[in-house]
Design an enzyme around this catalytic site. Structure first.
Site, PDB file in Angstrom:
ATOM      1  CG  ASP A  11      29.116  41.247  43.870  1.00  0.00           C
ATOM      2  OD1 ASP A  11      29.956  40.507  43.320  1.00  0.00           O
ATOM      3  OD2 ASP A  11      28.823  41.172  45.073  1.00  0.00           O
ATOM      4  CD  GLU A  52      32.772  37.694  40.640  1.00  0.00           C
ATOM      5  OE1 GLU A  52      32.853  37.586  41.867  1.00  0.00           O
ATOM      6  OE2 GLU A  52      33.685  37.312  39.864  1.00  0.00           O
ATOM      7  CG  ASP A  77      33.193  42.243  45.714  1.00  0.00           C
ATOM      8  OD1 ASP A  77      33.297  41.128  45.202  1.00  0.00           O
ATOM      9  OD2 ASP A  77      32.098  42.743  46.030  1.00  0.00           O
ATOM     10  CG  ASP A 126      26.567  41.268  48.229  1.00  0.00           C
ATOM     11  OD1 ASP A 126      26.979  40.239  47.680  1.00  0.00           O
ATOM     12  OD2 ASP A 126      26.018  41.267  49.346  1.00  0.00           O
ATOM     13  CG  HIS A 188      66.987  29.605  51.121  1.00  0.00           C
ATOM     14  ND1 HIS A 188      67.300  28.261  51.172  1.00  0.00           N
ATOM     15  CD2 HIS A 188      65.942  29.772  51.968  1.00  0.00           C
ATOM     16  CE1 HIS A 188      66.498  27.645  52.015  1.00  0.00           C
ATOM     17  NE2 HIS A 188      65.648  28.535  52.510  1.00  0.00           N
ATOM     18  CD  GLU A 264      60.418  29.870  56.691  1.00  0.00           C
ATOM     19  OE1 GLU A 264      59.420  30.583  56.926  1.00  0.00           O
ATOM     20  OE2 GLU A 264      60.542  29.167  55.672  1.00  0.00           O
TER      21      GLU A 264
END
Length: 384
Positions: A11, A52, A77, A126, A188, A264
């Site tokens: 991390d 990272e 992560d 972390d 659509h 929707e």
């Protein structure tokens, strides 16, 4: 340790992005879960992504030092790093390209697999990254804390021995994930309400396609037929989506399967109104809607959180029915944006930061390990 199997968890973080940054990494025995090595460093001013990547490099180097021939499962992560190092996302940023190349050069090709994990399962890396940043704030570098020595005295005859560490569940090296399932997400075509920018959900007038919408559906059908990749068609039950889906299905010689979860959002009292009209009549509800995914349009029974849940369920049904295939999913703005957001692992308000034109195409690939990769967003090139 020849033939060892390691898990590298890495991390990185930046307090400011860019800002004071550091990384952390641990190497675990894949069979027992025992921590074999730790690494952390304060790296000065950098971005989260750079930190990272540097954490990944440190973890791979630590694993390589333990056994150059080991097979390695990298757990992070960071969706970005996992997808880029897995080869599913391109690495465009110039700061990341050399770091990715360095990471690839540490272990032999085919020896490393990448897997995304949630942040709560990456606590050790972390913790180390934050310890490194704390040390940097104090003007020093991180130093490993001494580990308590294991007791050497023999246990009494009637004293139970401590339980062995629980083995890691079933990783046995790089897995064959098989062909991904690809969902081609098609909004659509236009309806009479679309150019007027009126709210049109699942409880309004249920308009059909306009003349332009029919043209858009036919052009989309031509383009998808030319590509020859779609193997199934699934549609929302609304008239405008069914008409769009049927235009494509006819061209491809396929049937249309209806999925209720793709409809929707219910816009309640906003149905048929323009944004300006809603802002005038229901300003507080409109502001709340854009401020929280749990807020509902005036008079509606649905929030974006509710819609995302049902759209996710619809997605899971499609993935289970058509594994490894390419499926055209014809839906609406809110469900498609929600599926894209979920694929990216983005926060709920990300749906308000996406543009989705009528008859546009998005594409998401889903892998058997649970990861997803966005391949296309709001593509309208077939309509030009």
């Amino acid at each position: 340790m020849a033939g060892a199997q390691f898990i590298v968890q890495a991390d990185g973080g930046s307090r400011g992005n860019p800002g004071p940054a550091g990384y952390g990494a641990v190497v675990l025995d894949a069979r027992t879960g025992e921590i074999l090595a730790e690494a952390a460093e304060y790296i000065g001013r950098a971005t989260n992504n750079v930190a990272e990547y540097k954490g990944l490099i440190a973890g791979l180097k630590a694993a390589h030092a333990l056994d150059p021939d080991a097979r390695i499962l990298v757990e992070m992560d960071s969706k970005l790093v996992v997808e880029q190092m897995s080869g599913r996302w391109k690495i465009k940023h110039p700061d990341m390209q050399p770091l990715a190349a360095e990471a690839r050069g540490i272990a032999a090709r085919g020896k490393v697999e990448y897997q995304w994990i949630p942040r709560e399962k990456n606590k050790e890396a972390d913790r180390l990254a934050n310890e490194a940043m704390d040390a940097g704030k104090q003007g020093r570098q991180w130093e490993p804390k001494p580990r308590a020595a294991a007791p050497v005295a023999a246990a009494a005859v009637d004293e139970p021995l401590p339980a062995a560490p629980a083995p890691r569940a079933g990783w046995a090296g790089p897995a064959d994930l098989g062909a991904p399932t690809t969902l081609v997400l098609l909004r659509h075509g236009e309806t009479p309400l679309t150019p007027l920018r009126q709210f049109s959900g699942s409880t309004g007038s249920d308009p059909g396609l306009s003349e332009k919408g029919v043209w858009q559906a036919e052009r989309t059908a031509e383009a998808l037929a030319a590509r020859g990749t779609v193997q199934a068609v699934v549609s929302s039950p609304m008239l405008r989506t069914r008409q769009t889906a049927e235009a494509v299905a006819r061209r491809l010689g396929l049937d249309v399967r209806i999925e209720e979860g793709l409809r929707e959002l219910d816009f309640g009292d906003w149905e048929g109104l323009t944004y300006a009209e809603v802002l005038e009549r229901h300003p507080d509800d409109l502001n709340a809607f854009f401020g929280s995914a749990k807020a509902k349009p005036t008079g509606s029974a649905e929030s974006l959180t509710t819609l995302t849940h049902r759209a996710g369920q619809a997605r899971d049904k499609i993935l289970a029915r058509y594994p490894g295939r390419t499926v055209l999913v014809v839906s609406h703005v809110s469900p498609i944006k929600s599926l894209v957001r979920l694929a990216l692992g983005a926060p709920p308000d990300a749906v308000h930061r996406m543009e989705l034109s009528a008859a546009s195409l998005c594409a998401v690939q889903y892998y058997s390990d649970g990861n997803a990769s966005l391949r296309l967003l709001n593509d309208t090139s077939h309509l030009r």
